[in-house]
Design a protein around this motif. Structure first.
Motif, PDB file in Angstrom:
ATOM      1  N   GLY A 137       0.797  -1.217   0.000  1.00 23.64           N
ATOM      2  CA  GLY A 137       0.000   0.000   0.000  1.00 23.64           C
ATOM      3  C   GLY A 137       0.829   1.266   0.000  1.00 23.64           C
ATOM      4  O   GLY A 137       0.340   2.351   0.319  1.00 23.64           O
ATOM      5  N   LYS A 138       2.114   1.148  -0.323  1.00 24.62           N
ATOM      6  CA  LYS A 138       2.999   2.308  -0.397  1.00 24.62           C
ATOM      7  C   LYS A 138       3.653   2.345  -1.768  1.00 24.62           C
ATOM      8  O   LYS A 138       3.714   1.325  -2.475  1.00 24.62           O
ATOM      9  N   ASN A 139       4.166   3.543  -2.139  1.00 30.82           N
ATOM     10  CA  ASN A 139       4.900   3.584  -3.403  1.00 30.82           C
ATOM     11  C   ASN A 139       6.335   3.106  -3.183  1.00 30.82           C
ATOM     12  O   ASN A 139       6.769   2.916  -2.051  1.00 30.82           O
ATOM     13  N   MET A 140       7.048   2.916  -4.268  1.00 32.00           N
ATOM     14  CA  MET A 140       8.387   2.321  -4.181  1.00 32.00           C
ATOM     15  C   MET A 140       9.375   3.135  -3.352  1.00 32.00           C
ATOM     16  O   MET A 140      10.235   2.586  -2.684  1.00 32.00           O
ATOM     17  N   VAL A 141       9.232   4.465  -3.397  1.00 28.11           N
ATOM     18  CA  VAL A 141      10.148   5.316  -2.645  1.00 28.11           C
ATOM     19  C   VAL A 141       9.816   5.274  -1.159  1.00 28.11           C
ATOM     20  O   VAL A 141      10.695   5.118  -0.305  1.00 28.11           O
ATOM     21  N   GLU A 142       8.523   5.405  -0.831  1.00 24.95           N
ATOM     22  CA  GLU A 142       8.086   5.379   0.581  1.00 24.95           C
ATOM     23  C   GLU A 142       8.433   4.066   1.262  1.00 24.95           C
ATOM     24  O   GLU A 142       8.826   4.039   2.428  1.00 24.95           O
TER      25      GLU A 142
END
Length: 377
Positions: A21-26
């Motif tokens: 549920g997060k993007n790759m950077v987060e």
């Protein structure tokens, strides 16, 4: 065409990580982004080993960069799978009493690696730290000359019933070097195993005592000695020295890549740019960029590595090394300021690095909090 790393990271924020549920950077899946002209290399760490997940992540990265940054970009994606509970690893046998071991390296010779090592050491000592140098440059040991101790010989002392070598000390820095055990004009013609054995003796059979920092002056390049050191010792981090021109930067990049290999995994604390510009003594305000401008600084930004600072090319820096009194011992000079800034940044990066490791494995540096980098006595 030069790709912008910040734009690439922004494009990768549009990709979600499966099951998180997060993007790759987060999520921290993006470990590293390196740009070289129109090429970009993205290092990913995923917790799901499924082949279709890895393939999907690779396609998503390439698509995001092509759509949001540049459709002609050449994209390479390196994917590594790690379990969620994997912790950072410290290798090697620790040396009692030594808190941090910093390897100072360079991709090629002649960039001033030993000069930087010597001046980092005396600056750390001036700041109140207990410091030692292991001169691991077996085939070209220059630390004894830089500390004016070429004629000294380490004595044998007894520690806990065992015979140990007592390091030579000058300017508040303890030193061991193969140069103490060879004649001044004698060439060291050794194969790798013999060199490694000699280094192990200087490391583990020495009475280093209590040290906050042990700096290791590695030979130029990426070879057998480097591997032996990193297999023997729990290296806290490394510092890579380069000059600004492309020939040196290409090799510095390889030096950083060596430390970042999965089998080595030594954190790179930062890059130092030596011979950044020339300043004549009679025109102290003038700067002449003989070898190029801010090459190492730009490299550090491109490969996501801290930039520790730059050192000018001035005559007194060379003279101080030749007479055996490191330039950082000078007071109220641009060189003293430059080395203080670099050393302070290195200490702060060491603090930051140790905070990211589990308390049971990392050695906490309680005396180096804050950016002042001065140890209270």
């Amino acid at each position: 065409m030069k790709l912008d790393r910040k734009e690439i990271l922004k494009s990768l924020e549009t990709i979600s990580v499966a099951g998180e549920g997060k993007n790759m950077v987060e999520s921290g899946a993006i470990q590293n982004v390196m740009t070289f002209g129109d090429e970009v290399v993205v290092d990913l760490v995923l917790q799901n080993p499924a082949l279709h997940i890895k393939k999907r992540a690779e396609v998503d990265v390439m698509k995001a960069i092509h759509e949001h940054v540049n459709q002609k970009a050449k994209v390479k994606v390196n994917i590594k799978v790690e379990s969620a509970d994997k912790k950072p690893e410290i290798k090697g046998k620790s040396i009692p009493g030594i808190s941090n071991i910093i390897a100072v390296a360079s991709g090629k010779g002649g960039v001033g690696k030993s000069t930087v090592t010597a001046n980092l050491a005396v600056t750390l000592s001036k700041m109140g730290f207990k410091v030692g140098i292991l001169d691991a440059d077996i085939y070209g040991p220059s630390i004894p000359m830089m500390f004016d101790v070429e004629t000294e010989k380490p004595l044998s002392v007894t520690v806990d019933g065992k015979s140990k070598m007592k390091p030579i000390e000058n300017y508040g820095v303890k030193i061991l070097s193969i140069g103490f055990f060879t004649k001044p004009n004698q060439a060291v013609v050794w194969r790798g195993p013999m060199a490694a054995k000699a280094l192990n003796q200087m490391i583990f059979d020495a009475a280093w005592g209590e040290l906050d920092f042990l700096l290791i002056d590695l030979p130029p390049g990426t070879g057998d000695i480097h591997l032996s050191i990193m297999q023997s010792l729990p290296i806290t981090g490394s510092v890579v020295v380069s000059t600004p021109q492309n020939v040196a930067l290409a090799d510095a990049k390889k030096g950083v890549a060596m430390f970042r290999q999965e089998s080595i995994n030594v954190p790179v604390l930062g890059i130092v740019e030596n011979m950044a510009y020339f300043t004549p003594e009679e025109l102290p305000e003038n700067k002449y960029y003989i070898f190029g401008k801010q090459g190492a600084k730009n490299l550090a930004e491109d490969i996501d590595t801290p930039f520790l600072g730059e050192i000018p090319l001035v005559q007194s820096l060379r003279e101080s090394g030749d007479i055996g009194r490191p330039a950082a011992l000078q007071t109220a000079t641009p060189l003293e300021t430059a080395f203080e800034d670099i050393t302070r940044n290195m200490v702060q990066e060491t603090v930051n690095r140790n905070k990211s490791l589990p308390p049971t494995e990392a050695i906490k540096i309680t005396t180096m909090a804050g950016c002042s980098a001065v140890k209270k006595k």
